[in-house]
Scaffold this motif. Structure first.
Motif, PDB file in Angstrom:
ATOM      1  N   ILE A   1       0.727   3.999  -3.014  1.00 43.94           N
ATOM      2  CA  ILE A   1       0.570   5.585  -2.566  1.00 43.94           C
ATOM      3  C   ILE A   1       1.748   6.145  -2.921  1.00 43.94           C
ATOM      4  O   ILE A   1       1.616   7.442  -3.420  1.00 43.94           O
TER       5      ILE A   1
ATOM      6  N   VAL B   1      -6.125   4.246  -4.602  1.00 44.76           N
ATOM      7  CA  VAL B   1      -5.808   2.922  -4.183  1.00 44.76           C
ATOM      8  C   VAL B   1      -6.936   2.068  -3.774  1.00 44.76           C
ATOM      9  O   VAL B   1      -7.694   2.665  -2.786  1.00 44.76           O
TER      10      VAL B   1
ATOM     11  N   GLY C   1      -3.196   2.217   5.991  1.00 40.89           N
ATOM     12  CA  GLY C   1      -3.365   2.370   4.464  1.00 40.89           C
ATOM     13  C   GLY C   1      -4.168   3.602   4.377  1.00 40.89           C
ATOM     14  O   GLY C   1      -3.939   4.766   3.620  1.00 40.89           O
ATOM     15  N   ARG C   2      -5.190   3.502   5.102  1.00 37.02           N
ATOM     16  CA  ARG C   2      -6.368   4.841   4.954  1.00 37.02           C
ATOM     17  C   ARG C   2      -5.690   5.908   5.457  1.00 37.02           C
ATOM     18  O   ARG C   2      -6.041   6.944   4.814  1.00 37.02           O
TER      19      ARG C   2
ATOM     20  N   ALA D   1      -3.073   7.146   2.855  1.00 39.08           N
ATOM     21  CA  ALA D   1      -3.834   7.924   1.750  1.00 39.08           C
ATOM     22  C   ALA D   1      -4.331   9.064   2.092  1.00 39.08           C
ATOM     23  O   ALA D   1      -4.158  10.237   1.206  1.00 39.08           O
TER      24      ALA D   1
ATOM     25  N   VAL E   1       1.012  -1.249   0.098  1.00 38.60           N
ATOM     26  CA  VAL E   1      -0.132  -0.033   0.034  1.00 38.60           C
ATOM     27  C   VAL E   1       0.802   1.191  -0.012  1.00 38.60           C
ATOM     28  O   VAL E   1       0.736   2.205  -0.595  1.00 38.60           O
TER      29      VAL E   1
ATOM     30  N   TYR F   1      -9.069   6.100  -1.164  1.00 35.96           N
ATOM     31  CA  TYR F   1      -8.591   4.639  -0.620  1.00 35.96           C
ATOM     32  C   TYR F   1      -9.959   3.974  -0.033  1.00 35.96           C
ATOM     33  O   TYR F   1     -10.568   4.588   0.439  1.00 35.96           O
TER      34      TYR F   1
END
Length: 104
Positions: free
Chosen positions: A37, A44, A65-66, A69, A33, A76
């Protein structure tokens, strides 16, 4: 666990995960991830269709990951969570946050 990263459409990266997403395997997802990004796509998408199990570390990696992003002002979304995985994300209260507008 296996991870495939592909360009789905112009500037949309899909990270497809298969297998178990646990303490032992989350670093692979975090790396994939972050790499996606880093390429500065428009979006993504993390596809969990083939994930059979996830624990709290897996949830944490999806949330991380969120956050990453969001810090880069990128879309995301987590999509295609099935069965046990979807249940865990719902019970944890994070499914709607991770799924965004995805109707899945």
């Amino acid at each position: 666990m296996s991870i495939d990263v592909s360009e789905e459409a112009a500037s949309v990266i899909r990270v497809t995960v298969a297998g178990e997403l646990t303490t032992v395997t989350v670093n692979g997802l975090r790396t994939a991830v972050a790499g996606a990004i880093g390429g500065r796509p428009r979006a993504v998408i993390v596809d969990l269709d083939r994930v059979t199990f996830l624990d709290s570390s897996g949830i944490g990696s999806l949330i991380a990951g969120r956050h990453l992003a969001d810090a880069h002002a990128l879309e995301y979304r987590v999509v295609n969570a099935r069965d046990h995985v979807r249940w865990v994300l719902n019970v944890s209260g994070v499914w709607s946050y991770l799924a965004g507008d995805d109707p899945d």
